[in-house]
Design a protein around this motif. Structure first.
Motif, PDB file in Angstrom:
ATOM      1  N   LYS A  63      -6.529 -36.133  -0.341  1.00  0.00           N
ATOM      2  CA  LYS A  63      -7.605 -35.154  -0.375  1.00  0.00           C
ATOM      3  C   LYS A  63      -7.939 -34.805  -1.823  1.00  0.00           C
ATOM      4  O   LYS A  63      -7.034 -34.512  -2.618  1.00  0.00           O
ATOM      5  N   VAL A  64      -9.226 -34.848  -2.175  1.00  0.00           N
ATOM      6  CA  VAL A  64      -9.689 -34.402  -3.493  1.00  0.00           C
ATOM      7  C   VAL A  64     -10.544 -33.158  -3.263  1.00  0.00           C
ATOM      8  O   VAL A  64     -11.592 -33.228  -2.620  1.00  0.00           O
ATOM      9  N   ILE A  65     -10.075 -32.037  -3.779  1.00  0.00           N
ATOM     10  CA  ILE A  65     -10.712 -30.749  -3.538  1.00  0.00           C
ATOM     11  C   ILE A  65     -11.435 -30.273  -4.790  1.00  0.00           C
ATOM     12  O   ILE A  65     -10.867 -30.265  -5.888  1.00  0.00           O
ATOM     13  N   SER A  66     -12.685 -29.882  -4.631  1.00  0.00           N
ATOM     14  CA  SER A  66     -13.473 -29.397  -5.767  1.00  0.00           C
ATOM     15  C   SER A  66     -13.237 -27.907  -6.006  1.00  0.00           C
ATOM     16  O   SER A  66     -13.361 -27.089  -5.091  1.00  0.00           O
ATOM     17  N   LEU A  67     -12.873 -27.584  -7.235  1.00  0.00           N
ATOM     18  CA  LEU A  67     -12.734 -26.198  -7.687  1.00  0.00           C
ATOM     19  C   LEU A  67     -13.559 -26.032  -8.963  1.00  0.00           C
ATOM     20  O   LEU A  67     -13.080 -25.519  -9.971  1.00  0.00           O
ATOM     21  N   GLY A  68     -14.810 -26.474  -8.881  1.00  0.00           N
ATOM     22  CA  GLY A  68     -15.667 -26.485 -10.056  1.00  0.00           C
ATOM     23  C   GLY A  68     -15.915 -25.125 -10.677  1.00  0.00           C
ATOM     24  O   GLY A  68     -16.273 -25.026 -11.853  1.00  0.00           O
ATOM     25  N   PHE A  69     -15.699 -24.077  -9.905  1.00  0.00           N
ATOM     26  CA  PHE A  69     -15.933 -22.737 -10.449  1.00  0.00           C
ATOM     27  C   PHE A  69     -14.986 -22.404 -11.599  1.00  0.00           C
ATOM     28  O   PHE A  69     -15.297 -21.552 -12.431  1.00  0.00           O
ATOM     29  N   LEU A  70     -13.851 -23.103 -11.678  1.00  0.00           N
ATOM     30  CA  LEU A  70     -12.938 -22.855 -12.798  1.00  0.00           C
ATOM     31  C   LEU A  70     -13.573 -23.284 -14.121  1.00  0.00           C
ATOM     32  O   LEU A  70     -13.331 -22.677 -15.161  1.00  0.00           O
ATOM     33  N   LYS A  71     -14.403 -24.322 -14.073  1.00  0.00           N
ATOM     34  CA  LYS A  71     -15.128 -24.717 -15.278  1.00  0.00           C
ATOM     35  C   LYS A  71     -16.183 -23.674 -15.624  1.00  0.00           C
ATOM     36  O   LYS A  71     -16.405 -23.365 -16.800  1.00  0.00           O
ATOM     37  N   GLU A  72     -16.820 -23.118 -14.603  1.00  0.00           N
ATOM     38  CA  GLU A  72     -17.808 -22.070 -14.840  1.00  0.00           C
ATOM     39  C   GLU A  72     -17.155 -20.827 -15.446  1.00  0.00           C
ATOM     40  O   GLU A  72     -17.730 -20.170 -16.322  1.00  0.00           O
ATOM     41  N   PHE A  73     -15.955 -20.519 -15.001  1.00  0.00           N
ATOM     42  CA  PHE A  73     -15.230 -19.373 -15.564  1.00  0.00           C
ATOM     43  C   PHE A  73     -14.870 -19.627 -17.021  1.00  0.00           C
ATOM     44  O   PHE A  73     -14.938 -18.731 -17.858  1.00  0.00           O
ATOM     45  N   GLY A  74     -14.471 -20.882 -17.337  1.00  0.00           N
ATOM     46  CA  GLY A  74     -14.045 -21.210 -18.701  1.00  0.00           C
ATOM     47  C   GLY A  74     -12.712 -20.564 -19.042  1.00  0.00           C
ATOM     48  O   GLY A  74     -11.866 -20.357 -18.185  1.00  0.00           O
ATOM     49  N   GLY A  75     -12.541 -20.244 -20.326  1.00  0.00           N
ATOM     50  CA  GLY A  75     -11.327 -19.577 -20.757  1.00  0.00           C
ATOM     51  C   GLY A  75     -10.159 -20.488 -21.044  1.00  0.00           C
ATOM     52  O   GLY A  75      -9.052 -20.016 -21.328  1.00  0.00           O
ATOM     53  N   SER A  76     -10.371 -21.799 -20.987  1.00  0.00           N
ATOM     54  CA  SER A  76      -9.310 -22.765 -21.270  1.00  0.00           C
ATOM     55  C   SER A  76      -9.900 -23.958 -22.001  1.00  0.00           C
ATOM     56  O   SER A  76     -11.029 -24.375 -21.725  1.00  0.00           O
ATOM     57  N   PRO A 104      -6.516 -20.263 -16.426  1.00  0.00           N
ATOM     58  CA  PRO A 104      -6.216 -19.037 -15.684  1.00  0.00           C
ATOM     59  C   PRO A 104      -6.222 -19.222 -14.163  1.00  0.00           C
ATOM     60  O   PRO A 104      -7.217 -19.664 -13.588  1.00  0.00           O
ATOM     61  N   GLY A 105      -5.086 -18.915 -13.545  1.00  0.00           N
ATOM     62  CA  GLY A 105      -4.978 -18.936 -12.093  1.00  0.00           C
ATOM     63  C   GLY A 105      -4.869 -20.307 -11.458  1.00  0.00           C
ATOM     64  O   GLY A 105      -4.854 -20.417 -10.226  1.00  0.00           O
ATOM     65  N   ARG A 106      -4.772 -21.361 -12.262  1.00  0.00           N
ATOM     66  CA  ARG A 106      -4.840 -22.716 -11.696  1.00  0.00           C
ATOM     67  C   ARG A 106      -3.746 -23.000 -10.668  1.00  0.00           C
ATOM     68  O   ARG A 106      -4.038 -23.376  -9.532  1.00  0.00           O
ATOM     69  N   ASN A 107      -2.499 -22.828 -11.041  1.00  0.00           N
ATOM     70  CA  ASN A 107      -1.420 -23.160 -10.109  1.00  0.00           C
ATOM     71  C   ASN A 107      -1.377 -22.223  -8.909  1.00  0.00           C
ATOM     72  O   ASN A 107      -0.946 -22.617  -7.816  1.00  0.00           O
ATOM     73  N   LEU A 108      -1.806 -20.984  -9.100  1.00  0.00           N
ATOM     74  CA  LEU A 108      -1.883 -20.050  -7.984  1.00  0.00           C
ATOM     75  C   LEU A 108      -2.886 -20.552  -6.950  1.00  0.00           C
ATOM     76  O   LEU A 108      -2.624 -20.540  -5.737  1.00  0.00           O
ATOM     77  N   LEU A 109      -4.036 -21.011  -7.427  1.00  0.00           N
ATOM     78  CA  LEU A 109      -5.049 -21.575  -6.529  1.00  0.00           C
ATOM     79  C   LEU A 109      -4.555 -22.870  -5.888  1.00  0.00           C
ATOM     80  O   LEU A 109      -4.717 -23.072  -4.678  1.00  0.00           O
ATOM     81  N   PHE A 110      -3.972 -23.741  -6.703  1.00  0.00           N
ATOM     82  CA  PHE A 110      -3.471 -25.022  -6.179  1.00  0.00           C
ATOM     83  C   PHE A 110      -2.488 -24.795  -5.038  1.00  0.00           C
ATOM     84  O   PHE A 110      -2.570 -25.435  -3.982  1.00  0.00           O
ATOM     85  N   LEU A 111      -1.545 -23.890  -5.244  1.00  0.00           N
ATOM     86  CA  LEU A 111      -0.515 -23.659  -4.234  1.00  0.00           C
ATOM     87  C   LEU A 111      -1.087 -22.996  -2.987  1.00  0.00           C
ATOM     88  O   LEU A 111      -0.646 -23.286  -1.864  1.00  0.00           O
ATOM     89  N   SER A 112      -2.068 -22.122  -3.159  1.00  0.00           N
ATOM     90  CA  SER A 112      -2.697 -21.481  -2.002  1.00  0.00           C
ATOM     91  C   SER A 112      -3.376 -22.518  -1.115  1.00  0.00           C
ATOM     92  O   SER A 112      -3.222 -22.514   0.116  1.00  0.00           O
ATOM     93  N   ILE A 113      -4.134 -23.405  -1.740  1.00  0.00           N
ATOM     94  CA  ILE A 113      -4.852 -24.423  -0.974  1.00  0.00           C
ATOM     95  C   ILE A 113      -3.889 -25.443  -0.381  1.00  0.00           C
ATOM     96  O   ILE A 113      -4.040 -25.866   0.780  1.00  0.00           O
ATOM     97  N   ALA A 114      -2.878 -25.819  -1.150  1.00  0.00           N
ATOM     98  CA  ALA A 114      -1.871 -26.756  -0.645  1.00  0.00           C
ATOM     99  C   ALA A 114      -1.120 -26.160   0.543  1.00  0.00           C
ATOM    100  O   ALA A 114      -0.727 -26.879   1.467  1.00  0.00           O
TER     101      ALA A 114
END
Length: 232
Positions: A63-76, A104-114
């Protein structure tokens, strides 16, 4: 290979997550890989992840999941083009500051979706390649973070409430990069299919923190990194 045990593997296409894939297979799990497209500079890693799933014979489950909003947020520096990826000596690799490559929040999001994917598939474990030694500056790679997320997962899922909580497996969390490479080589992890560079070019830059750690790990493991690097 089909077994009664199932594990979701958070697979970036990099060295650490691919090692996790191999370790989960060695542990006898039926693999369910999940990859996230979060607007990272390193788009090549998504294609690398696909190649890894083909190597392990589970591309039909990938599964390839799009979380493009993280790019919109920026900050990294990994998602925001206005922030330069630090080269050698420009960031505190051994320091206490959180690097600009932290998302910011990447692994938290990854684990939630996983967790959602794991519950649907009946998986008992989620493998994630966090490492507290080489990436000690990332708050979402610490053992205490993993423990707390696991507690929330047990409370927030049906399987958790019914007494069969999903575990988070972090086999690399206390290993040096050299130990990761040695263990990966032992079980035949396809490092030639992986990439670790933050910059996302056809050849790895060899200068960013991720490249430096990877090269150092192969050197200390007495092994040669099989991927191409850009000439200085």
């Amino acid at each position: 290979m089909t077994t009664s045990k199932k594990a979701v593997v958070i697979l970036s296409g990099g060295l650490d997550s691919t090692t996790c894939m191999g370790l989960a297979r060695e542990a006898g799990y039926d693999l369910y890989p999940i990859t996230f497209d979060y607007g990272q500079r390193q788009k090549r890693e998504i294609e690398n992840a696909r190649k890894v799933t083909e190597f392990y014979g589970v591309s039909d489950r990938h599964k390839v999941i799009s979380l493009g909003f993280l790019k919109e947020f920026g900050g990294s520096a990994l998602t925001d083009e206005s922030i330069e990826v630090p080269a050698a000596g420009e960031t505190g690799l051994e320091g206490s500051e959180i690097p600009v490559t932290y998302v910011p929040g990447r692994n938290l999001l990854f684990l939630s979706i996983a967790t959602s994917y794991a519950e649907v598939k009946g998986a008992e474990a989620i493998y994630i390649g966090v490492n507290a030694l080489d990436y000690s500056g990332y708050p979402d790679c610490r053992p205490e973070f993993i423990r707390k997320v696991e507690e929330v997962m047990a409370l927030a899922t049906r399987v958790g409430v019914e007494g069969g909580p999903i575990r988070i497996e972090t086999p690399l969390i206390d290993w040096t990069k050299a130990e990761i490479v040695r263990q990966g080589n032992r079980i035949g992890v396809p490092y030639h299919l992986t990439t670790s560079c933050y910059n996302g070019q056809e050849e790895a830059c060899g200068e960013c923190d991720s490249c430096r750690l990877r090269l150092k790990g192969f050197e200390e493991a007495g092994s040669t990194d099989p991927i191409p690097y850009r000439e200085a």
